[in-house]
Design a protein around this motif. Structure first.
Motif, PDB file in Angstrom:
ATOM      1  N   ALA A  70      70.246   6.731  74.311  1.00  6.71           N
ATOM      2  CA  ALA A  70      69.361   7.774  74.836  1.00  6.71           C
ATOM      3  C   ALA A  70      68.024   7.206  75.301  1.00  6.71           C
ATOM      4  CB  ALA A  70      69.136   8.851  73.779  1.00  6.71           C
ATOM      5  N   THR A  71      67.456   6.267  74.539  1.00  7.06           N
ATOM      6  CA  THR A  71      66.154   5.707  74.923  1.00  7.06           C
ATOM      7  C   THR A  71      66.298   4.697  76.065  1.00  7.06           C
ATOM      8  OG1 THR A  71      66.397   4.257  72.980  1.00  7.06           O
ATOM      9  CG2 THR A  71      64.919   6.142  72.791  1.00  7.06           C
ATOM     10  N   VAL A  72      67.453   4.045  76.166  1.00 10.19           N
ATOM     11  CA  VAL A  72      67.704   3.191  77.331  1.00 10.19           C
ATOM     12  C   VAL A  72      67.734   4.047  78.591  1.00 10.19           C
ATOM     13  CG1 VAL A  72      69.374   1.696  78.483  1.00 10.19           C
ATOM     14  CG2 VAL A  72      68.907   1.380  76.048  1.00 10.19           C
ATOM     15  N   GLU A  73      68.425   5.163  78.516  1.00  4.18           N
ATOM     16  CA  GLU A  73      68.497   6.073  79.661  1.00  4.18           C
ATOM     17  C   GLU A  73      67.115   6.605  80.028  1.00  4.18           C
ATOM     18  OE1 GLU A  73      72.997   7.537  78.407  1.00  4.18           O
ATOM     19  OE2 GLU A  73      71.302   8.921  78.248  1.00  4.18           O
ATOM     20  N   GLN A  74      66.293   6.881  79.013  1.00  3.89           N
ATOM     21  CA  GLN A  74      64.930   7.342  79.276  1.00  3.89           C
ATOM     22  C   GLN A  74      64.089   6.249  79.930  1.00  3.89           C
ATOM     23  OE1 GLN A  74      63.491   8.647  75.449  1.00  3.89           O
ATOM     24  NE2 GLN A  74      65.109  10.193  75.257  1.00  3.89           N
ATOM     25  N   SER A  75      64.269   5.013  79.468  1.00  6.72           N
ATOM     26  CA  SER A  75      63.488   3.912  80.045  1.00  6.72           C
ATOM     27  C   SER A  75      63.805   3.725  81.523  1.00  6.72           C
ATOM     28  CB  SER A  75      63.752   2.609  79.275  1.00  6.72           C
ATOM     29  OG  SER A  75      65.052   2.102  79.532  1.00  6.72           O
ATOM     30  N   PHE A  76      65.063   3.990  81.898  1.00  5.91           N
ATOM     31  CA  PHE A  76      65.458   3.893  83.305  1.00  5.91           C
ATOM     32  C   PHE A  76      64.930   5.084  84.099  1.00  5.91           C
ATOM     33  CE2 PHE A  76      68.504   4.504  86.799  1.00  5.91           C
ATOM     34  CZ  PHE A  76      68.483   3.243  87.375  1.00  5.91           C
ATOM     35  N   ALA A  77      64.999   6.279  83.513  1.00  9.60           N
ATOM     36  CA  ALA A  77      64.590   7.494  84.208  1.00  9.60           C
ATOM     37  C   ALA A  77      63.087   7.533  84.472  1.00  9.60           C
ATOM     38  CB  ALA A  77      65.003   8.725  83.407  1.00  9.60           C
ATOM     39  N   MET A  78      62.286   6.867  83.623  1.00  8.87           N
ATOM     40  CA  MET A  78      60.839   6.923  83.801  1.00  8.87           C
ATOM     41  C   MET A  78      60.306   5.872  84.778  1.00  8.87           C
ATOM     42  SD  MET A  78      59.398   5.391  80.147  1.00  8.87           S
ATOM     43  CE  MET A  78      60.024   6.785  79.222  1.00  8.87           C
ATOM     44  N   LEU A  79      61.215   5.108  85.386  1.00  2.22           N
ATOM     45  CA  LEU A  79      60.806   4.133  86.395  1.00  2.22           C
ATOM     46  C   LEU A  79      60.458   4.819  87.712  1.00  2.22           C
ATOM     47  CD1 LEU A  79      63.571   1.382  86.007  1.00  2.22           C
ATOM     48  CD2 LEU A  79      61.197   1.226  85.199  1.00  2.22           C
ATOM     49  N   GLY A  80      59.497   4.245  88.427  1.00  4.81           N
ATOM     50  CA  GLY A  80      59.258   4.635  89.799  1.00  4.81           C
ATOM     51  C   GLY A  80      60.214   3.871  90.697  1.00  4.81           C
ATOM     52  N   PRO A  81      60.266   4.186  91.985  1.00  5.55           N
ATOM     53  CA  PRO A  81      61.129   3.446  92.915  1.00  5.55           C
ATOM     54  C   PRO A  81      60.855   1.941  92.845  1.00  5.55           C
ATOM     55  CG  PRO A  81      60.259   5.400  93.978  1.00  5.55           C
ATOM     56  CD  PRO A  81      59.543   5.286  92.661  1.00  5.55           C
ATOM     57  N   GLY A  82      61.938   1.146  92.805  1.00  2.00           N
ATOM     58  CA  GLY A  82      61.794  -0.301  92.739  1.00  2.00           C
ATOM     59  C   GLY A  82      61.444  -0.833  91.367  1.00  2.00           C
ATOM     60  N   GLY A  83      61.431   0.046  90.356  1.00  4.05           N
ATOM     61  CA  GLY A  83      61.051  -0.370  89.009  1.00  4.05           C
ATOM     62  C   GLY A  83      62.166  -1.067  88.257  1.00  4.05           C
ATOM     63  N   THR A  84      61.796  -1.740  87.180  1.00  6.46           N
ATOM     64  CA  THR A  84      62.752  -2.491  86.355  1.00  6.46           C
ATOM     65  C   THR A  84      62.644  -2.069  84.901  1.00  6.46           C
ATOM     66  OG1 THR A  84      62.637  -4.438  87.813  1.00  6.46           O
ATOM     67  CG2 THR A  84      63.469  -4.783  85.575  1.00  6.46           C
ATOM     68  N   ALA A  85      63.774  -1.680  84.318  1.00  8.28           N
ATOM     69  CA  ALA A  85      63.849  -1.357  82.895  1.00  8.28           C
ATOM     70  C   ALA A  85      64.509  -2.525  82.171  1.00  8.28           C
ATOM     71  CB  ALA A  85      64.652  -0.080  82.676  1.00  8.28           C
ATOM     72  N   THR A  86      63.872  -3.019  81.127  1.00 10.28           N
ATOM     73  CA  THR A  86      64.387  -4.151  80.371  1.00 10.28           C
ATOM     74  C   THR A  86      64.725  -3.691  78.955  1.00 10.28           C
ATOM     75  OG1 THR A  86      63.007  -5.686  81.649  1.00 10.28           O
ATOM     76  CG2 THR A  86      63.918  -6.493  79.572  1.00 10.28           C
ATOM     77  N   VAL A  87      65.968  -3.933  78.559  1.00  7.44           N
ATOM     78  CA  VAL A  87      66.452  -3.477  77.257  1.00  7.44           C
ATOM     79  C   VAL A  87      66.347  -4.616  76.252  1.00  7.44           C
ATOM     80  CG1 VAL A  87      68.407  -2.508  75.999  1.00  7.44           C
ATOM     81  CG2 VAL A  87      68.028  -1.880  78.396  1.00  7.44           C
ATOM     82  N   LEU A  88      65.597  -4.362  75.171  1.00  9.26           N
ATOM     83  CA  LEU A  88      65.413  -5.358  74.110  1.00  9.26           C
ATOM     84  C   LEU A  88      66.183  -5.005  72.852  1.00  9.26           C
ATOM     85  CD1 LEU A  88      61.554  -5.898  74.470  1.00  9.26           C
ATOM     86  CD2 LEU A  88      63.413  -7.074  75.621  1.00  9.26           C
ATOM     87  N   GLY A  89      66.477  -3.715  72.668  1.00  9.46           N
ATOM     88  CA  GLY A  89      67.247  -3.290  71.507  1.00  9.46           C
ATOM     89  C   GLY A  89      68.740  -3.389  71.778  1.00  9.46           C
ATOM     90  N   LEU A  90      69.493  -3.774  70.769  1.00  9.43           N
ATOM     91  CA  LEU A  90      70.944  -3.898  70.913  1.00  9.43           C
ATOM     92  C   LEU A  90      71.605  -2.548  70.648  1.00  9.43           C
ATOM     93  CD1 LEU A  90      73.413  -5.620  71.420  1.00  9.43           C
ATOM     94  CD2 LEU A  90      73.384  -6.314  69.015  1.00  9.43           C
ATOM     95  N   VAL A  91      72.121  -1.937  71.703  1.00 11.99           N
ATOM     96  CA  VAL A  91      72.739  -0.621  71.601  1.00 11.99           C
ATOM     97  C   VAL A  91      74.168  -0.769  71.082  1.00 11.99           C
ATOM     98  CG1 VAL A  91      73.415   1.447  72.872  1.00 11.99           C
ATOM     99  CG2 VAL A  91      71.343   0.194  73.535  1.00 11.99           C
ATOM    100  N   PRO A  92      74.553  -0.022  70.056  1.00 12.22           N
ATOM    101  CA  PRO A  92      75.934  -0.103  69.551  1.00 12.22           C
ATOM    102  C   PRO A  92      76.947   0.246  70.628  1.00 12.22           C
ATOM    103  CG  PRO A  92      74.520   1.083  68.006  1.00 12.22           C
ATOM    104  CD  PRO A  92      73.718   0.893  69.258  1.00 12.22           C
ATOM    105  N   ASP A  93      78.114  -0.399  70.580  1.00 10.66           N
ATOM    106  CA  ASP A  93      79.164  -0.142  71.567  1.00 10.66           C
ATOM    107  C   ASP A  93      79.626   1.308  71.552  1.00 10.66           C
ATOM    108  OD1 ASP A  93      79.108  -2.763  72.391  1.00 10.66           O
ATOM    109  OD2 ASP A  93      80.760  -3.400  71.087  1.00 10.66           O
ATOM    110  N   SER A  94      79.413   1.986  70.453  1.00  5.72           N
ATOM    111  CA  SER A  94      79.848   3.377  70.333  1.00  5.72           C
ATOM    112  C   SER A  94      78.965   4.334  71.137  1.00  5.72           C
ATOM    113  CB  SER A  94      79.839   3.798  68.859  1.00  5.72           C
ATOM    114  OG  SER A  94      78.532   3.679  68.310  1.00  5.72           O
ATOM    115  N   GLN A  95      77.875   3.819  71.701  1.00  5.28           N
ATOM    116  CA  GLN A  95      76.964   4.660  72.468  1.00  5.28           C
ATOM    117  C   GLN A  95      76.997   4.258  73.947  1.00  5.28           C
ATOM    118  OE1 GLN A  95      72.981   4.799  70.834  1.00  5.28           O
ATOM    119  NE2 GLN A  95      73.717   4.820  68.732  1.00  5.28           N
ATOM    120  N   PRO A  96      77.842   4.879  74.753  1.00 10.80           N
ATOM    121  CA  PRO A  96      77.906   4.539  76.181  1.00 10.80           C
ATOM    122  C   PRO A  96      76.653   4.991  76.918  1.00 10.80           C
ATOM    123  CG  PRO A  96      79.265   6.446  75.728  1.00 10.80           C
ATOM    124  CD  PRO A  96      78.795   5.938  74.399  1.00 10.80           C
ATOM    125  N   LEU A  97      76.324   4.283  77.991  1.00 14.15           N
ATOM    126  CA  LEU A  97      75.154   4.610  78.801  1.00 14.15           C
ATOM    127  C   LEU A  97      75.559   5.430  80.019  1.00 14.15           C
ATOM    128  CD1 LEU A  97      73.306   1.158  78.878  1.00 14.15           C
ATOM    129  CD2 LEU A  97      72.753   3.128  77.458  1.00 14.15           C
TER     130      LEU A  97
END
Length: 368
Positions: free
Chosen positions: A263-290
């Protein structure tokens, strides 16, 4: 010669850490024997304790540590008895194609470095005990490959140094090595634990014009301002995506997810402006699809990328961060929220779960 040491052992998962006497093998030709002084409590350790991630039990957890070299193997170079060192779990071979390209965190031979003829740790029953990441820092001593360690100046306080090898290289590394944040850019950091606070400090060092801290804990958000955040968003009471968009006039240039939930990975992507980059540092469990909107990914040229351990090059990164600390540009001391003894790790992880703390540190030499 092997020796007996004290270690906090996880015998089953989910389970609890038990302080036990285990036998530590002598270092091999490429290995170093280190007396551990301090070790940070990382959320990945907690995930193994709680069974969220698989653990190779029995195991000694702990991978973020500082200590003093007591003995070095015949082929060890650059380290000698008496040296102060910091550990990092992203050990490297130095010869594979990824290492030669400077991408040490993707080393193809890391597992081979940790392979040895005899187990490095055994319990009272003679059963092998797995040292996590080839380290096992929740113990009075460890034997590790030389490429899992980096020397630091003797003047660097070992308590402050203990957070360098995980939280700091991950958070700051993501800013400099993965995202390559440029001066004046706008940024948001989701999660203000140790890694998130390091990312906030990295964004400040990079000259970001806006550094928005996002968390659900009021105390952490308050602390984030002291580490360099220019604004905060309480995600427990507001829509963090809309709040960040409003603060930046359309979205940030760079976001950093330091929690590890889909959920927070999806939020990090959604809050980007055009051309923005979201970088994931937390390891999301495989049971949680994006779920990511393809239109944003392509038409708006947004990027979603991972940064394992901040894509660090720790042999050169950690000495740089030590200099930042010595210059007063990197605040490590304030990241050390609480100290516990080796026999109090259970209490330390409980306090971590309660929230409001940046990093709990184990004083390994303190135990019953």
């Amino acid at each position: 010669m092997s020796e007996e040491i004290l270690a906090a052992v996880l015998n089953e998962a989910p389970g609890k850490l038990a302080l036990e006497t285990v036998r530590l093998d002598a270092p091999g030709p490429d290995e170093v024997l280190v007396d551990v002084h301090y070790a940070g409590l990382c959320r990945s350790d907690l995930h193994e304790i709680e069974g969220v991630w698989p653990a190779s039990c029995p195991t000694v957890l702990g991978h973020e540590a500082s200590g003093v070299v007591r003995e070095a193997g015949d082929r060890v170079t650059g380290l000698r008895p008496g040296d102060h060192v910091v550990t990092c779990l992203s050990s490297y071979c130095g010869t594979c194609r990824f290492c030669l390209a400077g991408r040490l965190t993707l080393c193809a031979r890391r597992g081979q470095l940790r392979a040895r003829a005899a187990p490095v740790l055994t319990n009272a029953a003679g059963r092998p005990v797995h040292p996590t990441a080839g380290l096992g820092a929740f113990a009075t001593a460890m034997v590790a490959h030389q490429h899992s360690l980096v020397r630091i100046p003797d003047t660097m306080p070992l308590a402050a140094a203990s957070v360098l090898g995980c939280a700091v290289v991950t958070g700051i590394g993501a800013v400099f090595r993965s995202a390559r944040v440029e001066p004046g850019a706008t940024t948001a950091v989701l999660g203000c634990g140790g890694v998130g606070i390091a990312a906030i400090q990295g964004a400040k060092l990079a000259g970001a014009s806006q550094i928005i801290a996002v968390d659900t804990n009021e105390a952490r958000l308050k602390d984030a301002l002291g580490f360099g955040a220019t604004a905060t968003v309480d995600a427990s009471s507001t829509d963090s995506v809309e709040a960040v968009r409003e603060l930046t006039g359309g979205g940030v240039d760079y976001s950093f997810e330091a929690i590890g939930f889909a959920a927070t990975v999806e939020q990090s992507f959604a809050m980007l402006g055009p051309g923005g980059t979201a970088t994931v540092l937390g390891l999301v469990p495989d049971s949680q699809p994006l779920t990511i909107r393809a239109a944003e990914l392509f038409a708006l040229e947004k990027r979603l990328q991972g940064a394992f351990m901040g894509a660090n090059q720790f042999p050169t990164d950690i000495p740089r961060y030590v200099r930042f600390y010595e210059q007063g540009r990197l605040d490590l001391d304030s990241m050390l929220s609480a100290f516990v003894g080796l026999d109090e790790l259970g209490d330390g992880f409980a306090r971590m779960k309660q929230g409001g703390l940046t990093r709990v540190i184990a004083d390994i030499r303190r135990h019953a």
